[in-house]
Design a protein around this motif. Structure first.
Motif, short mmCIF file in Angstrom:
data_model
loop_
_atom_site.label_atom_id
_atom_site.label_comp_id
_atom_site.label_asym_id
_atom_site.label_seq_id
_atom_site.Cartn_x
_atom_site.Cartn_y
_atom_site.Cartn_z
N SER A 20 0.85 -1.20 0.00
CA SER A 20 0.00 0.00 0.00
C SER A 20 0.88 1.24 0.00
O SER A 20 2.08 1.16 0.24
CB SER A 20 -0.91 0.01 1.23
OG SER A 20 -0.13 0.18 2.38
N ILE A 21 0.26 2.37 -0.28
CA ILE A 21 1.03 3.62 -0.30
C ILE A 21 1.64 3.89 1.08
O ILE A 21 2.84 4.16 1.18
CB ILE A 21 0.16 4.80 -0.78
CG1 ILE A 21 -0.28 4.55 -2.22
CG2 ILE A 21 0.89 6.12 -0.66
CD1 ILE A 21 -1.26 5.56 -2.76
N ASN A 24 4.82 1.89 1.76
CA ASN A 24 6.02 2.37 1.08
C ASN A 24 6.55 3.63 1.75
O ASN A 24 7.75 3.79 1.93
CB ASN A 24 5.71 2.64 -0.39
CG ASN A 24 5.61 1.37 -1.18
OD1 ASN A 24 6.59 0.65 -1.35
ND2 ASN A 24 4.41 1.05 -1.63
N MET A 25 5.63 4.54 2.13
CA MET A 25 6.06 5.79 2.74
C MET A 25 6.74 5.53 4.08
O MET A 25 7.79 6.08 4.38
CB MET A 25 4.86 6.73 2.92
CG MET A 25 4.20 7.14 1.63
SD MET A 25 5.32 8.09 0.57
CE MET A 25 4.49 8.01 -1.00
N THR A 75 -5.93 13.37 3.15
CA THR A 75 -5.12 12.25 2.70
C THR A 75 -3.88 12.06 3.56
O THR A 75 -2.97 11.34 3.19
CB THR A 75 -4.67 12.47 1.25
OG1 THR A 75 -4.16 13.80 1.15
CG2 THR A 75 -5.82 12.31 0.29
N ASP A 78 -1.81 8.70 4.47
CA ASP A 78 -0.95 7.89 3.59
C ASP A 78 0.54 8.06 3.88
O ASP A 78 1.38 7.37 3.32
CB ASP A 78 -1.26 8.15 2.11
CG ASP A 78 -0.95 9.58 1.68
OD1 ASP A 78 -0.13 10.23 2.35
OD2 ASP A 78 -1.52 10.03 0.68
N LEU A 119 -0.84 13.92 -3.92
CA LEU A 119 0.13 12.86 -4.15
C LEU A 119 -0.15 12.13 -5.46
O LEU A 119 -1.26 11.72 -5.73
CB LEU A 119 0.07 11.84 -2.99
CG LEU A 119 1.03 10.67 -3.11
CD1 LEU A 119 2.46 11.14 -2.97
CD2 LEU A 119 0.72 9.60 -2.09
N ARG B 366 -6.54 4.56 -5.09
CA ARG B 366 -6.00 5.92 -4.88
C ARG B 366 -5.36 6.39 -6.18
O ARG B 366 -5.19 5.60 -7.10
CB ARG B 366 -4.93 5.87 -3.77
CG ARG B 366 -5.46 5.39 -2.43
CD ARG B 366 -6.14 6.53 -1.70
NE ARG B 366 -5.30 7.70 -1.64
CZ ARG B 366 -4.48 7.98 -0.64
NH1 ARG B 366 -4.43 7.20 0.41
NH2 ARG B 366 -3.74 9.07 -0.66
N ASP B 367 -4.96 7.65 -6.20
CA ASP B 367 -4.27 8.13 -7.39
C ASP B 367 -2.96 7.37 -7.57
O ASP B 367 -2.32 6.98 -6.60
CB ASP B 367 -3.94 9.63 -7.24
CG ASP B 367 -5.17 10.49 -7.46
OD1 ASP B 367 -6.20 9.94 -7.88
OD2 ASP B 367 -5.10 11.70 -7.19
N CYS B 368 -2.57 7.18 -8.82
CA CYS B 368 -1.31 6.48 -9.12
C CYS B 368 -0.15 7.29 -8.57
O CYS B 368 -0.10 8.51 -8.75
CB CYS B 368 -1.17 6.34 -10.64
SG CYS B 368 0.42 5.70 -11.15
N ILE B 369 0.78 6.61 -7.87
CA ILE B 369 1.95 7.33 -7.36
C ILE B 369 3.17 7.08 -8.24
O ILE B 369 4.28 7.42 -7.87
CB ILE B 369 2.25 6.97 -5.89
CG1 ILE B 369 2.45 5.46 -5.73
CG2 ILE B 369 1.16 7.49 -4.97
CD1 ILE B 369 3.09 5.09 -4.41
N LYS B 373 5.87 -0.21 -10.00
CA LYS B 373 5.93 -1.63 -9.63
C LYS B 373 5.16 -2.50 -10.62
O LYS B 373 5.53 -3.63 -10.87
CB LYS B 373 5.38 -1.81 -8.21
CG LYS B 373 6.35 -1.27 -7.16
CD LYS B 373 5.94 -1.61 -5.75
CE LYS B 373 6.95 -1.00 -4.77
NZ LYS B 373 6.65 -1.26 -3.39
N CYS B 417 -0.13 -3.48 -7.26
CA CYS B 417 -0.33 -2.02 -7.16
C CYS B 417 -0.58 -1.56 -5.72
O CYS B 417 -1.57 -1.93 -5.11
CB CYS B 417 -1.49 -1.58 -8.03
SG CYS B 417 -1.76 0.20 -7.97
N PRO B 418 0.31 -0.73 -5.16
CA PRO B 418 0.10 -0.25 -3.79
C PRO B 418 -1.07 0.72 -3.69
O PRO B 418 -1.59 0.94 -2.60
CB PRO B 418 1.41 0.44 -3.42
CG PRO B 418 2.20 0.55 -4.65
CD PRO B 418 1.56 -0.25 -5.73
N ALA B 419 -1.48 1.31 -4.82
CA ALA B 419 -2.60 2.25 -4.78
C ALA B 419 -3.92 1.54 -5.11
O ALA B 419 -4.94 2.20 -5.26
CB ALA B 419 -2.35 3.40 -5.75
N ASN B 420 -3.89 0.22 -5.21
CA ASN B 420 -5.10 -0.58 -5.49
C ASN B 420 -5.84 -0.14 -6.74
O ASN B 420 -7.06 -0.10 -6.78
CB ASN B 420 -6.07 -0.51 -4.30
CG ASN B 420 -5.62 -1.39 -3.18
OD1 ASN B 420 -5.56 -2.60 -3.33
ND2 ASN B 420 -5.26 -0.79 -2.06
#
Lengths: 322, 443, 289
Positions: A20-21, A24-25, A75, A78, A119, B366-369, B373, B417-420
């Motif tokens: 998940s985001i 990673n953060m 947000t 995150d 982000l 979520r938005d693509c970061i 990956k 995908c970490p942003a699902n």
């Protein structure tokens, strides 16, 4: 069948890695711990003060902007605002007044990140936008560095290694000191060794790949190495360049920012190469002693172009290479 | 270093809950619905009508073209009607509904368990037998097998590859079949080699099935030309192109068939069905299905006749857990979620996976970061995040240029995908659109 | 002072040189085009929606100018008025085409069509339709994820948050057909707008047999053919268990509406019925919605 429990139907795949985001953060934050410990040892309470307030400002501004200006779900959970806060703090001198820090955080979050949509949508690394904003607005405060508490001298402030290298080459700390971080500089950039530890952690956890840091450090080493062979003066010493200033911090933590770096491995190598070249050009021939932030932000701007022109290595491109 | 494919890939948790469970037979229910579209290509034409008596193995649907397949009755009894039933596609499609009476088989079928090694049929006779038995790819693609055995003019197969990878988590039907029908599969492989006129066959098995590797290595010594290759566990190794790359280090070029690099891939379940069709005259009327899931009482492997409902199979494994949130036909990576349990088992269903409610829902995207990956794991070397965006904004020409049609829909991108983000949802849609555009252009 | 002069002179020279180059290049690559195309394009609405079948308004304009007659060429957005203007400009005659409007042929609100599963994929009708029949047992009905809304360039179609069905804004709809193409279930149809916007149509496309359709949705057409019997103009046909009203034959007599046992025939923009026929069942449904 029981009509109460309706079945869920969705396209495949039906399982997820759990990545998940925030994971990673927070992973990057963990990788920053060694560098933070060094700055805690070197700058004592100032390190804590700057870091904590930088995080508070960044998270606070993001919360306020999402809630009252964008009117969206906040947000901040995150972890990206926390990371921006820490990275911004690591790029600042430890004796920076807090009001300047607040302006930097506003520039980082407000201009660097939220104005693009938050982000994932920003073009430039938010922490670097904040740093460059401060560097240009408050050049005096941003370039006077407190002498490390552990280095026993009478002076109160000192120039960084790079400034000395350029303007006063007789006054250089030893390479070991630079590796360990007993030198003047921004909070997080002083110890190359601690930053390399963080790199190791991030590679192990697969948060980043090796391409960008290797390309940057490799380019800098080779570039200065060639110059050193031609004219062996301290200004050309590759190890001094590698271990000093924001190079390590930039190469490992700033340039590898997901959002603002290229997507493909080929693109990452090109991006890293040019960051190395631009950094060295600024360091050797520019007006500033340090060029890492400018190099990264410049290349951030080129990232979409690099993405457009580099494609991943496709399956089937190599034919019958049995 | 064990062999594996060279680009991308992931390693999801295996969760092989039903591993080592002996294959059990499912009792035949009072009624079965046998869909007439159980393969890629034209649906079969029904050749029975209401009131007709059928035996096990009686032809009920006739192949409707070159890319199509015969369908046989899996039970004996009376045809009740030909009507639309909800099948694996999620829509109502034509099926033959048969009321079961006893278990009488067509006389031509050899029902004994004796192993027949000898096969003196010609290449053409073998392919005809496979075609008339209605055999399709049993790994899930359901592509008619006889079509794969007839390379287009000018192409020649050099090597037969048997896909015994079973890289999907949870599924164990192929593994268990390999343990119980080792020699039959090896004879089936020999028959397929003859059908393709090749002298070399490689059976690729992932290293998490060590017992199967050992058993096959031991028996394969007495079959000429067959070698066993253990492979590193990695998904999607069962993808045709990935398996060829892993075993013979050749990459099938974009848009081409495996035969372009001299390889033909057959699933291990298909190979067993070929053995039964050629040596025992048995059409494809049953298959091995894994019924599994974290909350299933008795995860198991069963031999199910085609046309038995999911509900019957789930009941056999201890019933539907009340907390079930999702039912998947096939594995969790490429399987298809279904909305109900009255769906009949068809030729390509290797498993029924019950996912608990707690794991059934997706997390909000979520938005693509831009972490890239998805690009690193894509086994086809594509840029999934770009392809998703291009589909969302319907930029079909750029999607085509970025090779959206190469996608094998393995799902590695969405898994990672970490942003699902629903990457594959959109790419699948875009792939279909671009394929339509290419087709329209050719006409 | 000198520096300023030099700078001004230098910049002035560069500017003049660039202007000269631009002018010369512009002259060299000038495309000579029929000026009529430009004029026709000015008459067109300029929405570039593609509803006419050409890529953008300019494509349509050049097609109209080049064509011998104007048969088969029609701008649905501009309508008859625009086509007449173009015809008089070009000295051609434009065939009269009646104005059409998009009509949503599904009446299965949440109330009448119970949900039986939960779709959890990307919010796109096309993706859901490729996966399975949908969240209800009606495999033909509206999925409610708004692919039509996305496709509409005129903001003329919206999902009603209560019914989860799309509704067409008659004033904004230009009958460009984008929503018709976007709907994976072929629910939306372009029908004659009719006098005073009065229209009658079957608001269902369910092809399942009556019993299955009725079980999935209370207001599904069950193909009972009662409407066919009352229609005096042979306008209604039943195909694949669903009734269809031909808008060329329909005289808007409204006899079919009250006989429909599932209220699946809709009448729009008619005055209320007289007392003795009582309010149409449809009106009741509308009130409850």
């Amino acid at each position: 069948m029981d009509m109460e429990t309706k079945l869920v139907v969705s396209p495949s795949p039906h399982i997820h890695s759990g990545d998940s985001i925030p994971k990673n953060m927070y992973g990057v934050l963990i990788a920053l711990i060694p560098a933070f410990l060094v700055s805690l040892y070197v700058f004592r309470l100032d390190a804590v003060l700057i870091t904590v307030f930088s995080v508070l400002f960044c998270v606070g501004f993001e919360y306020l902007i999402t809630k009252f200006i964008l009117k969206k779900e906040p947000t901040i959970s995150d972890g990206s605002a926390i990371l921006t806060g820490v990275l911004l703090a690591f790029n600042l001198p430890s004796n920076l007044p807090l009001w300047i820090l607040a302006i930097g955080a506003l520039a980082a979050i407000g201009i660097g990140k939220m104005s693009f949509g938050g982000l994932g949508n920003n073009i430039f690394n938010p922490a670097l936008v904040g740093r460059i904003f401060l560097l240009i607005s408050f050049p005096a405060q941003m370039t006077t560095w407190p002498v490390p508490a552990v280095a026993a001298t009478d002076a109160v402030t000192s120039a960084t290694v790079l400034a000395n290298l350029k303007f006063n080459p007789d006054n250089l700390p030893s390479l070991t000191h630079m590796l360990l971080g007993i030198e003047g500089g921004s909070l997080g950039e002083i110890s190359a060794l601690a930053l390399l530890l963080g790199l190791g952690y991030m590679l192990w956890k697969k948060i980043i790949t090796w391409h960008i840091p290797t390309a940057i450090l490799g380019t800098v080493a080779i570039f200065s190495g060639i110059l050193y062979l031609i004219n062996p003066i301290p200004l050309h010493h590759p190890l001094i360049h590698l271990f000093s200033g924001g190079l390590m911090l930039g190469a490992i933590f700033m340039a590898t920012d997901y959002v603002t770096s290229p997507l493909t491995k080929k693109g990452m190598l090109i991006y890293g190469f040019f960051i190395g070249i631009i950094t060295m050009c600024i360091r050797l021939w520019g007006a500033y002693p340090e060029g890492m932030s400018f190099a990264i932000v410049l290349m951030n701007g080129f990232t979409p172009l690099i993405n457009y022109y580099t494609t991943p290595k496709r399956f089937g491109e190599v034919r019958k290479n049995g | 270093m064990l062999k594996t494919f060279r680009i991308g890939g992931i390693h999801p948790e295996a969760n092989k809950l039903s591993a080592g469970k002996t294959i059990q037979s499912i009792e035949i229910p009072a009624e079965v619905s046998i869909p007439l579209a159980q393969h890629i290509g034209a649906p079969s034409q029904p050749v029975v009508k209401r009131g007709d008596k059928v035996k096990v193995g009686t032809l009920i649907g006739k192949s409707a073209g070159f890319v199509s397949a015969n369908i046989h009755s899996s039970v004996s009894g009376t045809v009740k009607k030909i009507d639309k039933v909800v099948d694996i596609s999620g829509y109502r499609r034509n099926a033959v509904i048969i009321g079961v009476e006893g278990d009488e088989w067509e006389d031509s079928i050899d029902r004994s368990e004796t192993l027949i090694k000898e096969c003196n049929l010609s290449q053409k006779e073998i392919i005809d037998k496979i075609a008339s038995a209605g055999i399709v790819g049993m790994g899930g693609a359901m592509f008619p097998t006889h079509v794969k055995l007839m390379p287009p003019p000018g192409m020649k197969a050099e090597v037969l590859i048997i896909n015994a990878v079973e890289c999907e988590p949870y599924l164990t039907s192929d593994h268990q079949l390999m343990m119980e029908k080792t020699e039959e599969i090896l004879v089936g492989t020999t028959i397929l080699m003859k059908a393709l006129n090749v002298s070399k066959a490689i059976i690729g098995i992932e290293n998490n099935k060590k017992d199967a590797i050992d058993k096959f290595t031991q028996y394969a010594t007495s079959y000429a030309g067959i070698s066993i290759q253990p492979l590193k566990e990695r998904y999607p190794q069962g993808g045709e192109k990935q398996l060829i790359d892993a075993l013979i280090r050749r990459q099938v070029p974009s848009g081409e068939l495996p035969i372009s690099v001299g390889a033909v891939v057959q699933n291990v379940g298909t190979t067993f069905a070929v053995y039964e069709a050629v040596q025992k005259n048995k059409p494809l009327i049953e298959r091995i299905v894994t019924i599994t899931g974290k909350e299933v009482k008795n995860p198991c492997n069963v031999r199910s006749r085609i046309g038995i409902s999911f509900q019957t199979l789930i009941d056999f494994a201890g019933g539907l857990p009340p907390t079930t949130g999702k039912i998947i036909s096939g594995g969790p990576m490429m399987g298809k979620a279904v909305a109900r349990t009255d769906i009949p088992v068809v030729k390509g269903i290797s498993g029924i996976l019950l996912i608990p409610l707690s794991e059934a829902r997706r997390k909000a995207p979520r938005d693509c970061i831009r972490c890239a990956k998805c690009i690193h794991v894509c086994p086809m070397g594509l840029n999934p995040t770009l392809l998703m965006n291009l589909t969302e904004y319907t930029v079909w020409d750029r999607a085509e240029k970025n090779h959206i049609t190469d996608c094998i829909e393995c799902g590695s991108c969405r898994y990672t995908c970490p942003a699902n983000r629903p990457l594959l949802d959109y790419i699948r849609l875009g792939k279909g659109k671009v394929m339509d555009i290419i087709k329209a252009r050719k006409n | 002072m000198n520096a300023i002069l030099i700078a001004v002179a230098l910049l002035g020279t560069i500017g003049a040189a660039s202007a000269a180059i631009l002018y010369l290049v512009g002259q060299k690559f000038k495309v000579i085009e029929d000026p009529l195309i430009e004029q026709v394009e000015d008459i067109l609405p300029g929405a570039n929606c593609g509803g006419c079948g050409f890529p953008g308004c300019r494509g349509f304009a050049s097609a109209v100018v080049r064509a011998e007659t104007m048969d088969g060429l029609f701008c649905p957005v501009g309508g008859q008025e625009t086509m007449d203007k173009i015809a008089s400009l070009l000295g051609k005659t434009s065939p009269t085409t009646s104005k059409k409007i998009a009509v949503v042929r599904c009446n299965g609100t949440c109330e009448y069509r119970p949900q039986t599963s939960i779709y959890d994929g990307a919010p796109s009708c096309a993706i859901e339709a490729a996966l399975y029949g949908g969240e209800t047992d009606c495999f033909f009905g509206c999925l409610g994820l708004g692919d039509c809304v996305e496709a509409c360039l005129f903001d003329a179609i919206h999902i009603n948050p209560q019914t989860l069905l799309p509704e067409v804004n008659e004033d904004k709809c230009t009958a460009c057909g984008a929503c018709v193409k976007a709907c994976p279930k072929d629910i939306i149809e372009l029908r004659k707008q009719g006098p005073k916007s009065r229209r009658i149509f079957v608001s269902c496309v369910n092809e399942d047999k009556g019993a299955i359709a009725r079980k999935a949705c209370e207001v599904a057409c069950i193909g009972c053919s009662k409407c066919v019997q009352v229609c005096a103009f042979d306008a209604i046909t039943i195909k694949n268990n669903v009734a269809y009203i031909d808008d060329d034959k329909c005289r808007l007599c409204r006899k079919c509406v009250p006989v429909c046992p599932t209220n699946s025939i809709w009448e729009l923009n008619f005055p209320p019925r007289k007392e003795k026929t009582s309010a149409s069942p449809k009106e009741e449904i509308k009130k409850t919605v």
